[in-house]
Design a protein around this motif. Structure first.
Motif, PDB file in Angstrom:
ATOM      1  N   ALA A  94       1.026  -1.031   0.153  1.00  0.00           N
ATOM      2  CA  ALA A  94       0.100  -0.081  -0.010  1.00  0.00           C
ATOM      3  C   ALA A  94       0.839   1.164  -0.055  1.00  0.00           C
ATOM      4  O   ALA A  94       2.022   1.150   0.462  1.00  0.00           O
ATOM      5  CB  ALA A  94      -0.945   0.006   1.209  1.00  0.00           C
ATOM      6  N   ASN A  95       0.277   2.336  -0.741  1.00  0.00           N
ATOM      7  CA  ASN A  95       1.151   3.683  -0.769  1.00  0.00           C
ATOM      8  C   ASN A  95       0.924   4.166   0.539  1.00  0.00           C
ATOM      9  O   ASN A  95       0.251   3.628   1.557  1.00  0.00           O
ATOM     10  CB  ASN A  95       0.955   4.442  -2.015  1.00  0.00           C
ATOM     11  N   ARG A  96       1.673   5.453   0.782  1.00  0.00           N
ATOM     12  CA  ARG A  96       1.251   6.157   1.956  1.00  0.00           C
ATOM     13  C   ARG A  96       0.118   6.661   2.315  1.00  0.00           C
ATOM     14  O   ARG A  96      -0.394   6.834   3.477  1.00  0.00           O
ATOM     15  CB  ARG A  96       2.349   7.465   1.965  1.00  0.00           C
ATOM     16  N   ASP A  97      -0.888   6.767   1.289  1.00  0.00           N
ATOM     17  CA  ASP A  97      -2.236   7.055   1.688  1.00  0.00           C
ATOM     18  C   ASP A  97      -3.041   5.670   1.774  1.00  0.00           C
ATOM     19  O   ASP A  97      -4.343   5.943   1.944  1.00  0.00           O
ATOM     20  CB  ASP A  97      -2.790   7.612   0.386  1.00  0.00           C
ATOM     21  N   GLY A  98      -2.501   4.661   1.819  1.00  0.00           N
ATOM     22  CA  GLY A  98      -3.318   3.323   2.068  1.00  0.00           C
ATOM     23  C   GLY A  98      -3.838   2.794   0.670  1.00  0.00           C
ATOM     24  O   GLY A  98      -4.503   1.821   0.803  1.00  0.00           O
ATOM     25  N   LEU A  99      -3.492   3.108  -0.452  1.00  0.00           N
ATOM     26  CA  LEU A  99      -4.000   2.580  -1.786  1.00  0.00           C
ATOM     27  C   LEU A  99      -3.260   1.416  -1.875  1.00  0.00           C
ATOM     28  O   LEU A  99      -2.031   1.346  -2.251  1.00  0.00           O
ATOM     29  CB  LEU A  99      -3.811   3.610  -2.755  1.00  0.00           C
ATOM     30  N   VAL A 100      -3.880   0.187  -2.242  1.00  0.00           N
ATOM     31  CA  VAL A 100      -3.069  -0.952  -2.668  1.00  0.00           C
ATOM     32  C   VAL A 100      -2.727  -0.923  -4.071  1.00  0.00           C
ATOM     33  O   VAL A 100      -3.599  -0.490  -5.008  1.00  0.00           O
ATOM     34  CB  VAL A 100      -4.098  -2.178  -2.353  1.00  0.00           C
ATOM     35  N   ILE A 101      -1.339  -1.214  -4.346  1.00  0.00           N
ATOM     36  CA  ILE A 101      -0.912  -0.754  -5.507  1.00  0.00           C
ATOM     37  C   ILE A 101      -0.220  -2.246  -6.254  1.00  0.00           C
ATOM     38  O   ILE A 101       0.251  -2.297  -7.399  1.00  0.00           O
ATOM     39  CB  ILE A 101       0.027   0.117  -5.564  1.00  0.00           C
ATOM     40  N   ALA A 102      -0.096  -3.241  -5.354  1.00  0.00           N
ATOM     41  CA  ALA A 102       0.511  -4.169  -5.798  1.00  0.00           C
ATOM     42  C   ALA A 102      -0.091  -5.560  -4.842  1.00  0.00           C
ATOM     43  O   ALA A 102      -0.099  -5.225  -3.686  1.00  0.00           O
ATOM     44  CB  ALA A 102       1.898  -4.369  -5.951  1.00  0.00           C
ATOM     45  N   GLN A 103      -0.282  -6.900  -5.352  1.00  0.00           N
ATOM     46  CA  GLN A 103      -0.865  -7.748  -4.511  1.00  0.00           C
ATOM     47  C   GLN A 103      -0.733  -9.038  -4.739  1.00  0.00           C
ATOM     48  O   GLN A 103      -0.399  -9.432  -5.992  1.00  0.00           O
ATOM     49  CB  GLN A 103      -2.304  -7.504  -4.381  1.00  0.00           C
ATOM     50  N   ILE A 117      -9.738  -6.705  -0.516  1.00  0.00           N
ATOM     51  CA  ILE A 117      -8.386  -6.137  -0.701  1.00  0.00           C
ATOM     52  C   ILE A 117      -7.904  -6.313  -1.968  1.00  0.00           C
ATOM     53  O   ILE A 117      -7.755  -7.491  -2.209  1.00  0.00           O
ATOM     54  CB  ILE A 117      -7.613  -6.681   0.602  1.00  0.00           C
ATOM     55  N   GLU A 118      -7.671  -5.610  -2.761  1.00  0.00           N
ATOM     56  CA  GLU A 118      -7.237  -5.745  -4.165  1.00  0.00           C
ATOM     57  C   GLU A 118      -6.759  -4.339  -4.678  1.00  0.00           C
ATOM     58  O   GLU A 118      -6.987  -3.147  -3.644  1.00  0.00           O
ATOM     59  CB  GLU A 118      -8.328  -6.363  -5.053  1.00  0.00           C
ATOM     60  N   VAL A 119      -5.898  -4.380  -5.691  1.00  0.00           N
ATOM     61  CA  VAL A 119      -5.315  -3.403  -6.167  1.00  0.00           C
ATOM     62  C   VAL A 119      -6.329  -2.293  -6.637  1.00  0.00           C
ATOM     63  O   VAL A 119      -7.104  -2.316  -7.356  1.00  0.00           O
ATOM     64  CB  VAL A 119      -4.497  -3.782  -7.546  1.00  0.00           C
ATOM     65  N   GLY A 120      -5.956  -1.009  -6.281  1.00  0.00           N
ATOM     66  CA  GLY A 120      -6.788   0.113  -6.370  1.00  0.00           C
ATOM     67  C   GLY A 120      -7.870   0.252  -5.434  1.00  0.00           C
ATOM     68  O   GLY A 120      -8.646   1.350  -5.444  1.00  0.00           O
ATOM     69  N   ARG A 121      -7.728  -0.482  -4.102  1.00  0.00           N
ATOM     70  CA  ARG A 121      -8.614  -0.047  -3.015  1.00  0.00           C
ATOM     71  C   ARG A 121      -7.776   0.618  -2.168  1.00  0.00           C
ATOM     72  O   ARG A 121      -6.754   0.298  -1.651  1.00  0.00           O
ATOM     73  CB  ARG A 121      -9.196  -1.643  -2.331  1.00  0.00           C
ATOM     74  N   ARG A 122      -8.592   1.531  -1.391  1.00  0.00           N
ATOM     75  CA  ARG A 122      -8.018   2.299  -0.183  1.00  0.00           C
ATOM     76  C   ARG A 122      -8.286   1.684   1.202  1.00  0.00           C
ATOM     77  O   ARG A 122      -9.424   1.379   1.273  1.00  0.00           O
ATOM     78  CB  ARG A 122      -8.326   3.718  -0.274  1.00  0.00           C
ATOM     79  N   LEU A 123      -7.176   1.288   1.847  1.00  0.00           N
ATOM     80  CA  LEU A 123      -7.518   0.621   3.164  1.00  0.00           C
ATOM     81  C   LEU A 123      -6.756   1.768   4.480  1.00  0.00           C
ATOM     82  O   LEU A 123      -5.706   1.437   4.980  1.00  0.00           O
ATOM     83  CB  LEU A 123      -6.624  -0.600   3.402  1.00  0.00           C
ATOM     84  N   GLY A 124      -7.661   2.940   4.521  1.00  0.00           N
ATOM     85  CA  GLY A 124      -7.127   3.767   5.616  1.00  0.00           C
ATOM     86  C   GLY A 124      -7.731   3.365   7.143  1.00  0.00           C
ATOM     87  O   GLY A 124      -8.894   2.771   7.193  1.00  0.00           O
ATOM     88  N   GLU A 125      -7.274   4.202   7.898  1.00  0.00           N
ATOM     89  CA  GLU A 125      -7.837   3.965   9.445  1.00  0.00           C
ATOM     90  C   GLU A 125      -9.190   4.623   9.321  1.00  0.00           C
ATOM     91  O   GLU A 125      -9.951   4.049  10.041  1.00  0.00           O
ATOM     92  CB  GLU A 125      -6.940   4.642  10.147  1.00  0.00           C
TER      93      GLU A 125
END
Length: 362
Positions: A94-103, A117-125
């Protein structure tokens, strides 16, 4: 973690959600801060995770920096998956914003909570509460979140471990993570995920074509491994970038752009002959760094003479073109070549970000 400890965490979490304070030493400090951020964002322990909608084109990454980071991380995810992948588990970056970029994942239909949980999904608090990647990015440290250490009680059966990633400026740019149902050996995984993070970060130096790339280590057996330090040095001998291993070995700041130092200043304790060999090809050689300290240095490559398509098409400034316009055009080309990274472009031009912004607005 025992059943009694899980029950204690669950009770404390429910009380915390209603405004109570957490008991001392119940959670590691980074997880306490994550619980606080989750509560401040309005997340409730009893709610279901909110997964924002995917990009209209699933798996697509719009930002060049995300695509570049994904390319650097994917080979390491493949290696980690070959060793630790299993049904009901996923590994991702995940990048610094919580966006999944590789999986990588397998059998997530058996773990419905993890299926989104997949590429392109944001996983933030703010969406799913406390997770290891969010803690790693916030605290720039490895993170482990198990069972009821998650802020959402529906994640009570989930194991989550992550390691932060750093960009060429030494700043946290994301995290690599393993998440799944059940338990794993955290000590074993942390070691492998740290090496994967270091290898990914080292691969990022491949975008710097106009520099000498040097490997440094106290022990030459660690050269040509994820544990090697890397220095990017401009043709004039000025230090451009250093990975986190090199920063620690050479006493450079852990975060942020490297100081404006010449290579000779980095190796002040070296002899004239040792300094002269720093930017020359050949086997690793011992160089004095400071009093009672030495490292082995090896030039991995010299600056690459690559003419970009943009540069090839750029019109040559005519003698009549004002100098201000020439500087503005050069600044724009450099920013374009740096994929919009203003800090990197400014360092390549040898000017401050403020000066670069002024040139771009001219």
């Amino acid at each position: 973690m025992t059943m009694a400890e899980q029950q204690q965490l669950a009770a404390a979490r429910n009380a915390f959600a209603e405004g109570a304070s957490l008991p001392d030493a119940l959670l590691p400090a980074p997880l306490q801060r994550s619980w606080q951020r989750s509560r401040d964002a309005g997340v409730r322990p009893g709610q279901q995770p909110y997964y924002p909608s995917l990009h209209p084109s699933p798996g697509r990454l719009d930002h060049p920096q995300d695509r570049r980071l994904a390319r650097c991380v994917q080979p390491e995810l493949e290696q980690l998956w070959a060793a630790f992948g299993a049904r009901g588990w996923t590994m991702f970056c995940a990048n610094r914003d919580g966006l999944v970029i590789a999986q990588r994942a397998h059998g997530l239909e058996d773990a419905s909570l993890l299926l989104p949980i997949e590429v392109g999904r944001r996983l933030g608090e703010a969406e799913i509460g406390t997770t290891a990647p969010a803690v790693s990015v916030a605290d720039d440290a490895p993170a482990l979140v198990r069972g009821n250490e998650h802020y959402l009680q529906c994640f009570a059966s989930i194991f989550c471990l992550s390691e932060p990633l750093h960009d060429l400026q030494g700043e946290v740019c994301g995290a690599i993570d393993i998440t799944g149902l059940g338990e794993r050996d955290p000590g074993l995984l942390h070691g492998y995920f740290r090496q994967a993070a270091l290898a990914s970060e080292n691969r990022m130096f491949g975008v710097l074509n106009d520099v000498h790339l040097l490997a440094v280590q106290h022990d030459p057996r660690w050269l040509d491994s994820p544990l090697q330090g890397l220095l990017a040095v401009q043709e004039d001998g000025r230090l451009r970038a250093a990975n986190r291993v090199a920063r620690r070995l050479l006493g450079l700041p852990r975060r942020g752009p490297v100081p404006l130092l010449m290579l000779d200043e980095v190796f002040q304790g070296a002899s004239h002959g040792q300094r002269r060999r720093l930017l020359q090809p050949g086997p690793a050689h011992r160089v004095l760094h400071g009093e009672g300290s030495a490292v082995f240095v090896q030039q991995l490559r010299a600056p690459r003479r690559v003419r970009s398509a943009t540069a090839a098409k750029a019109p040559t400034a005519s003698p009549a073109q004002p100098l201000r316009d020439q500087r503005r055009d050069a600044a724009r080309r450099t920013v374009h070549a740096a994929d919009g990274n203003i800090s990197l472009a400014a360092r390549q031009l040898g000017i401050s970000r403020t000066t670069l912004y002024t040139l771009l607005r001219a």
